[in-house]
Each structure stands twice: as structure tokens, then as C-alpha cells.
Design a protein around this motif. Structure first.
Motif, PDB file in Angstrom:
ATOM      1  N   HIS A  42       0.805  -1.152   0.212  1.00  0.00           N
ATOM      2  CA  HIS A  42      -0.070   0.042  -0.027  1.00  0.00           C
ATOM      3  C   HIS A  42       1.012   1.404  -0.049  1.00  0.00           C
ATOM      4  CE1 HIS A  42      -3.449  -2.713   0.654  1.00  0.00           C
ATOM      5  NE2 HIS A  42      -2.928  -3.296   1.563  1.00  0.00           N
ATOM      6  N   CYS A  43       1.824   1.447   1.068  1.00  0.00           N
ATOM      7  CA  CYS A  43       2.697   2.701   0.937  1.00  0.00           C
ATOM      8  C   CYS A  43       4.065   2.583   0.708  1.00  0.00           C
ATOM      9  CB  CYS A  43       2.554   3.104   2.855  1.00  0.00           C
ATOM     10  SG  CYS A  43       3.326   2.106   3.800  1.00  0.00           S
ATOM     11  N   CYS A  65       0.112  -2.698   8.570  1.00  0.00           N
ATOM     12  CA  CYS A  65       1.483  -2.254   8.392  1.00  0.00           C
ATOM     13  C   CYS A  65       1.655  -1.146   9.259  1.00  0.00           C
ATOM     14  CB  CYS A  65       1.185  -1.565   6.895  1.00  0.00           C
ATOM     15  SG  CYS A  65       2.655  -0.486   6.613  1.00  0.00           S
ATOM     16  N   SER A  67       3.207   1.599   9.269  1.00  0.00           N
ATOM     17  CA  SER A  67       3.255   3.101   8.885  1.00  0.00           C
ATOM     18  C   SER A  67       2.025   3.489   8.339  1.00  0.00           C
ATOM     19  CB  SER A  67       4.462   3.525   7.954  1.00  0.00           C
ATOM     20  OG  SER A  67       4.722   2.312   7.016  1.00  0.00           O
TER      21      SER A  67
END
Ligand SMILES: [Zn+2]
Length: 250
Positions: A42-43, A65, A67
Motif C-alpha cells: 500500500h505505502c 502495516c 506506517s
């Protein structure tokens, strides 16, 4: 001492299981196993050692996650856990024998296939070709009795699956057919047939459950690889017990 070895084998399985996730996810899309380093999908944050401890990271991070807080699929820690448990089961049943090597290779192959089939509906040739020589070596150092049952099993497995695929016109993938060649080598004729039967039963149950959950409308194909993998593991470890039980019921 037995206990200590079991734990070592279990941990070894967790770590390899984590590696198998990467292999199963990257080989089908022609990715490198080493580059780029594991990251959050995702990030894109690079994962650190803290994120990569098999099974434990997932539990401690609550499946998210660190973060971006996006959910991480539970399938990865599950595959790590399963690899560890199956490695331990193999040690427990076989000890440090030649057959233990065969069992580890078989389990590794099946875990990678399940990951890849879940993610892409694909059993890559590359993975089958990598494991073929390992399984042949395995059956040379730990032959079935009689030894040629490996060859007959492989040919029978391949031919039956090929016939089913031809008759059902695309109901069975090419990967499934080749996989049964490899399974035949390991399991021999009778157990290969039993694996086919058990995987059909599992596949049917899964199909009914998925249909109930998703509703009648959508006809999304369900990967057959995981059903074959589960059946092959059950038959590899408990095939004879299963057959005895089945025939006693009659
Ligand atoms: Zn993230």
C-alpha cells in the motif's frame, strides 16, 4: 533432544515459509526474488527486520502495516505457520532420514504453489521445473517399493489429469496436469489416484462453500491448486490409514 530438534525444524519451517511467500508471489510475475526488497504493497515502505519475523510480526503488528495501518493479508503468516507445522510433522513421522528430505521438498513445492495459485490462479512451470530434479533425487535416495511405482505413478497422474482437461475443455489448468506428474513421482500410483479423489472431494466442498458465501450470481473461478496441495499432504502422511479406514467402512 527430540523436542529440541522438533523446535529447530519448526522454526526452520517458519523462516522458509516466509521465503516461499516471496517466491510464490514473485516468480509468476517474472520478478526477482531479491529485488526490490520486501515492501508494503500500500505505502511501499521497505519492511525492516521487525516486520519480517515469520508469524510473530503479523501477530504483534495486529495484521496491519506499521506506517500506513493498512491490513496485511493473513494468508502470508498462515503459510509460514503451515510450513513450520508440516516440517515438524515430517520430522516427527520420519526422523532425519532420506524420506525426510523428500517430505521437505514436497511440502515446499506445495506451499509455493498454493501462494501462487491463490494470488494469480497460476502454477508456474518455472517452479515445477525447479522441483522436478529435487524430487527425482529424493526418490533415488529414498525409493518407493517397488521403485518403478514412481514412474508409473507420474505417468498415470499426468495421463488422467490430461484426459480430464481434454474432456472438460479448460476446466483444469495445464499447471494442475504437470503438478500431478510430480506428485506421481513422490506418491506412487495408488496414492496418486487417492490424491486425485481426495482433491476432488475437497474441491467440491470448497466450491459449495464459496457459492454459499458469494451467492449464486458470480462465477469466479476457484483455484484448484490448494485443494490438490491439501489432498497430497494428507495422502502423503496418512494415505494408508485413509485407505484402511475407507475399506473398513464397506
Ligand atoms: Zn504500509
Amino acid at each position: 533432544m527430540e523436542m529440541a530438534y522438533t523446535i529447530i525444524v519448526l522454526l526452520f519451517g517458519f523462516v522458509l515459509g516466509s521465503f516461499f511467500n516471496v517466491v510464490g508471489l514473485r516468480i509468476p510475475i517474472k520478478g526477482s526474488i531479491l529485488r526490490p526488497p520486501s515492501h508494503c504493497i500500500h505505502c511501499k515502505r521497505k519492511l525492516t527486520v521487525l516486520d519480517l519475523i515469520p508469524v510473530l510480526s503479523y501477530v504483534f503488528l495486529g495484521g496491519k502495516c506499521r506506517s500506513c495501518g493498512q491490513k496485511i493479508s493473513g494468508i502470508y503468516p498462515l503459510m509460514e505457520l503451515i510450513t513450520g507445522i508440516l516440517f515438524a510433522l515430517a520430522y516427527w513421522k520420519l526422523g532425519f532420514s532420506a524420506e525426510f528430505f523428500v517430505a521437505l521438498v514436497l511440502i515446499s513445492l506445495l506451499v509455493i504453489i498454493v501462494v501462487s495459485d491463490f494470488a494469480y490462479m497460476l502454477i508456474p512451470d518455472k517452479i515445477l521445473l525447479f522441483f522436478l530434479p529435487l524430487l527425482i533425487i529424493g526418490r533415488l535416495i529414498s525409493p518407493l517399493s517397488p521403485w518403478w511405482d514412481s514412474i508409473v505413478g507420474a505417468v498415470v497422474g499426468f495421463c488422467i489429469l490430461y484426459s480430464i482437461a481434454a474432456l472438460s475443455k479448460g476446466g483444469m489448468g495445464g499447471g494442475d496436469i504437470k503438478l500431478f506428474f510430480l506428485l506421481g513421482l513422490v506418491l506412487g500410483t495408488i496414492h496418486t489416484l487417492l490424491t486425485l479423489f481426495v482433491s476432488a472431494v475437497i474441491g467440491m466442498i470448497v466450491g459449495i462453500v464459496v457459492l454459499k458465501v458469494r451467492g449464486q450470481g458470480r462465477k469466479t473461478p476457484i483455484p484448484f491448486g490448494p485443494s490438490i496441495a491439501l489432498a497430497a499432504i494428507v495422502v502423503y502422511f496418512y494415505g494408508d490409514a485413509l485407505m484402511n479406514w475407507y475399506f473398513e467402512c464397506w
